[in-house]
Scaffold this motif. Structure first.
Motif, short mmCIF file in Angstrom:
data_model
loop_
_atom_site.label_atom_id
_atom_site.label_comp_id
_atom_site.label_asym_id
_atom_site.label_seq_id
_atom_site.Cartn_x
_atom_site.Cartn_y
_atom_site.Cartn_z
N GLY A 215 -0.66 -18.94 14.09
CA GLY A 215 -1.56 -19.81 14.84
C GLY A 215 -0.91 -20.34 16.11
N LEU A 216 0.33 -20.80 16.02
CA LEU A 216 1.02 -21.30 17.21
C LEU A 216 1.29 -20.18 18.20
CD1 LEU A 216 3.47 -23.92 15.67
CD2 LEU A 216 1.25 -24.33 16.79
N GLY A 217 1.46 -18.96 17.70
CA GLY A 217 1.59 -17.81 18.61
C GLY A 217 0.31 -17.63 19.42
N LYS A 218 -0.84 -17.77 18.78
CA LYS A 218 -2.12 -17.67 19.49
C LYS A 218 -2.29 -18.82 20.48
CE LYS A 218 -4.41 -17.11 15.57
NZ LYS A 218 -5.51 -16.98 14.60
N LEU A 219 -1.85 -20.02 20.10
CA LEU A 219 -1.90 -21.16 21.01
C LEU A 219 -1.03 -20.88 22.24
CD1 LEU A 219 -2.78 -24.06 21.67
CD2 LEU A 219 -0.80 -24.84 20.32
N GLY A 220 0.15 -20.36 22.03
CA GLY A 220 1.03 -20.00 23.15
C GLY A 220 0.41 -18.96 24.07
#
Length: 151
Positions: A138-143
């Motif tokens: 999820g944080l990869g997608k946010l980045g």
């Protein structure tokens, strides 16, 4: 990832957005639906009463499977530096228990910030690892969302 007998997820991410911009992505229901969850999951709805004592509910659908819900209560809301909330699955797995998520934001420079995530304590290493994978994706997608805005 574990500290003593604690089973916790601790992650750090540098993001191409200011603390206020990242805080907005972490709290605005429309934005959360864009990046939340593991790869392949969709988020049909996010409901949020963003204040201490306010509740939230996130509907999640895996690539192949039934809709399920994540629910909790906001404990601390301090824009744009800190967000703390409880995290529990509605109809939890027998190995699940309510955890607390703490998200802290720090300036790196004028347009970049660091997100520090802490969640725990989990009932088992298996559940901790599952959450670490979900948060990492999820944080990869946010980045990626922030990186695409920069291009």
């Amino acid at each position: 990832m574990t500290h003593g007998s604690e089973l916790r997820v601790r992650l750090r991410r540098a993001l191409d957005g200011s603390c206020p911009a990242v805080f907005r992505e972490l709290t605005d229901p429309r934005e959360v639906a864009r990046w939340w969850g593991p790869d392949g999951f969709t988020i049909p709805s996010v409901e949020s009463d963003l204040r201490p004592g306010g509740a939230y509910r996130i509907a999640m659908r895996p690539p192949e499977g039934e809709l399920f819900y994540l629910v909790g209560e906001f404990l601390e809301v301090e824009p744009p530096e800190r967000l703390v909330y409880t995290f529990r699955w509605k109809d939890p797995d027998p190995e699940d228990r309510e955890t607390v998520v703490t998200l802290s934001l720090h300036d790196i420079d004028a347009g970049r910030s660091e997100l520090v995530l802490d969640q725990g304590d989990f009932a088992s290493e298996r559940r901790r690892a599952l959450h670490e994978e979900g948060w990492s994706q999820g944080l990869g997608k946010l980045g990626e969302l922030f990186a695409s805005q920069r291009d």
